[in-house]
Design an enzyme around this catalytic site. Structure first.
Site, PDB file in Angstrom:
ATOM      1  N   SER A  50       0.890  -1.291  -0.042  1.00  0.00           N
ATOM      2  CA  SER A  50       0.131  -0.033   0.054  1.00  0.00           C
ATOM      3  C   SER A  50       0.988   1.275  -0.014  1.00  0.00           C
ATOM      4  O   SER A  50       2.175   1.200   0.298  1.00  0.00           O
ATOM      5  CB  SER A  50      -1.052   0.129   1.165  1.00  0.00           C
ATOM      6  OG  SER A  50      -0.087   0.232   2.476  1.00  0.00           O
ATOM      7  N   ILE A  52       3.166   4.495  -0.411  1.00  0.00           N
ATOM      8  CA  ILE A  52       4.322   4.958  -1.267  1.00  0.00           C
ATOM      9  C   ILE A  52       4.981   3.567  -1.700  1.00  0.00           C
ATOM     10  O   ILE A  52       5.355   3.867  -2.807  1.00  0.00           O
ATOM     11  CB  ILE A  52       5.340   5.938  -0.315  1.00  0.00           C
ATOM     12  CG1 ILE A  52       4.591   7.071  -0.262  1.00  0.00           C
ATOM     13  CG2 ILE A  52       6.787   5.984  -0.966  1.00  0.00           C
ATOM     14  CD1 ILE A  52       5.191   7.913   0.827  1.00  0.00           C
ATOM     15  N   SER A 175      11.648  10.334   6.961  1.00  0.00           N
ATOM     16  CA  SER A 175      10.665  11.480   7.058  1.00  0.00           C
ATOM     17  C   SER A 175      11.274  12.710   7.592  1.00  0.00           C
ATOM     18  O   SER A 175      12.363  12.820   8.189  1.00  0.00           O
ATOM     19  CB  SER A 175       9.536  11.105   8.338  1.00  0.00           C
ATOM     20  OG  SER A 175       8.959  11.972   8.451  1.00  0.00           O
ATOM     21  N   TYR A 201       8.850   7.965  16.374  1.00  0.00           N
ATOM     22  CA  TYR A 201       8.949   7.678  15.042  1.00  0.00           C
ATOM     23  C   TYR A 201       9.985   8.628  14.361  1.00  0.00           C
ATOM     24  O   TYR A 201      10.866   8.156  13.529  1.00  0.00           O
ATOM     25  CB  TYR A 201       7.517   7.934  14.270  1.00  0.00           C
ATOM     26  CG  TYR A 201       7.622   7.872  12.735  1.00  0.00           C
ATOM     27  CD1 TYR A 201       7.434   6.647  12.258  1.00  0.00           C
ATOM     28  CD2 TYR A 201       7.546   8.930  12.249  1.00  0.00           C
ATOM     29  CE1 TYR A 201       7.308   6.579  10.862  1.00  0.00           C
ATOM     30  CE2 TYR A 201       7.442   8.806  10.677  1.00  0.00           C
ATOM     31  CZ  TYR A 201       7.435   7.609   9.981  1.00  0.00           C
ATOM     32  OH  TYR A 201       7.174   7.403   8.683  1.00  0.00           O
ATOM     33  N   LYS A 205      13.510   7.960  12.382  1.00  0.00           N
ATOM     34  CA  LYS A 205      13.876   8.328  11.009  1.00  0.00           C
ATOM     35  C   LYS A 205      15.006   9.119  10.974  1.00  0.00           C
ATOM     36  O   LYS A 205      15.875   9.105   9.984  1.00  0.00           O
ATOM     37  CB  LYS A 205      12.469   9.444  10.446  1.00  0.00           C
ATOM     38  CG  LYS A 205      11.371   8.572  10.665  1.00  0.00           C
ATOM     39  CD  LYS A 205      11.670   7.451   9.366  1.00  0.00           C
ATOM     40  CE  LYS A 205      10.468   6.558   9.201  1.00  0.00           C
ATOM     41  NZ  LYS A 205      10.437   5.341   8.093  1.00  0.00           N
ATOM     42  N   THR A 234      -1.796   8.677   2.643  1.00  0.00           N
ATOM     43  CA  THR A 234      -1.382   7.180   2.581  1.00  0.00           C
ATOM     44  C   THR A 234      -2.172   6.391   3.710  1.00  0.00           C
ATOM     45  O   THR A 234      -2.647   7.289   4.731  1.00  0.00           O
ATOM     46  CB  THR A 234       0.031   6.761   2.779  1.00  0.00           C
ATOM     47  OG1 THR A 234       0.363   7.048   4.144  1.00  0.00           O
ATOM     48  CG2 THR A 234       1.018   7.351   1.567  1.00  0.00           C
TER      49      THR A 234
END
Length: 323
Positions: A50, A52, A175, A201, A205, A234
């Protein structure tokens, strides 16, 4: 300082990371860069069912590449494979079911893959943002296990195969959120203090950026890059950041726009004319730190991150069942 970083980053995001930012940047793109035939080249995309990942896999398939989809959920992965084959007419699409948060599964997969396939380009796209502290069956914090350790093991396990390939590349989808984080090696599994999934997160990254820079120094025959896809619409954004999605949904990039730079880094000749180890946004290398944000880390911390991840990696390799 965290307030300053977050504010500067959000203002930057409104200007650059939205659909409008992409439309502005894309005026300077050279369409010919990605109008290439990659038949005979092999690409592996993690998290390809799913968002990107699927958008990237589909565009590579359109250009004739052999694409290996590495996904956690078989049902969704089979649907994605069928969609890609139907839309592109490319039959060279292969499916592998692997949970990137499970180090033993990654080692098992990589050992088998190396014996059966060649690989020119690895695209580390799989990721997660879990907003409560959850542990995997191995006792690893789930965001760290997927975003950092999983990326590390998948890449290092496949390096011998990539070293044999012509024009080998590794692209990691990071990100822009990492810009608000300084590398923190003292609490890699976020066990101290309040748990903030968004910041965990972002820290993961940041770690991916450091990994890319370190790999680029150590493996000169492979071109490494890491990138920010912008703020894209997304399934992951909808589920992990519902408030952000509701606020920004009319300004978010499409999945294809988010995937554009991944595709460019994976297939264009122009990408490898630039140095290995850079951070990209909209086909351009961009700084990895905001002005005056004090997010630079000492070299010894970056080296320590690699050492700790290697220790984790070998621990799980030693208990990996032989194929």
């Amino acid at each position: 300082m965290s307030w300053y970083r977050n504010t500067v980053w959000f203002v930057k995001g409104l200007r650059e990371y939205t659909r409008g930012g992409y439309e502005s940047a894309s005026k300077h793109f050279n369409a010919a860069d990605v109008e290439v035939d990659v038949a005979g080249r092999s690409f592996l995309v993690t998290g390809a069912n799913s968002g990107i990942g699927k958008a990237t896999a589909k565009e590579i398939a359109r250009r004739g590449g052999t694409v290996h989809l590495v996904c956690r959920n078989r049902e969704r992965a089979e649907a994605a494979k069928e969609e890609i084959v139907t839309e592109t007419g490319n039959q060279n699409i292969f499916l592998h079911v692997v949970d990137i948060s499970n180090p033993k599964e990654i080692w098992k997969f990589a050992e088998k893959f190396q014996n059966e396939h060649k690989l020119n380009v690895l695209i580390n796209n799989a990721g997660c943002m879990v907003n409560t502290r959850e542990l995997t069956e191995d006792g690893l914090e789930k965001n760290f296990a997927t975003n950092t350790l999983g990326t590390y093991i998948m890449t290092t396990a496949l390096l011998p195969l990539l070293e044999k390939a012509a024009d080998a590349r590794v692209i990691t989808v990071s990100s822009g959120g990492m810009l608000v984080q300084k590398l923190n090696i003292s609490d890699l599994q976020s066990g101290n203090g309040p748990f903030d999934g968004t910041m965990v997160y972002a820290q993961n990254k940041r770690q991916q950026v450091v990994l890319t820079e370190q790999w680029a120094k150590a493996h000169r025959n492979i071109h490494f890059s890491v990138m920010h896809p912008g703020w894209a619409d997304t399934p992951a954004v909808r589920s992990s950041m519902p408030d952000f999605y509701e606020r920004m949904k009319n300004s978010l990039r499409t999945e294809a726009q988010g995937a554009d730079t991944v595709l460019w880094l994976a297939v264009s000749a122009e990408a490898t004319k630039l140095p290995s180890g850079l951070f990209f946004q909209d086909r351009q290398p961009v700084p990895t730190h905001l002005p005056l944000a004090y997010t630079h880390s000492p070299p010894e911390d970056e080296e320590k991150l690699m050492e700790v991840l290697e220790e984790f990696s070998q621990k799980f390799k030693s208990v990996s069942p032989r194929m």
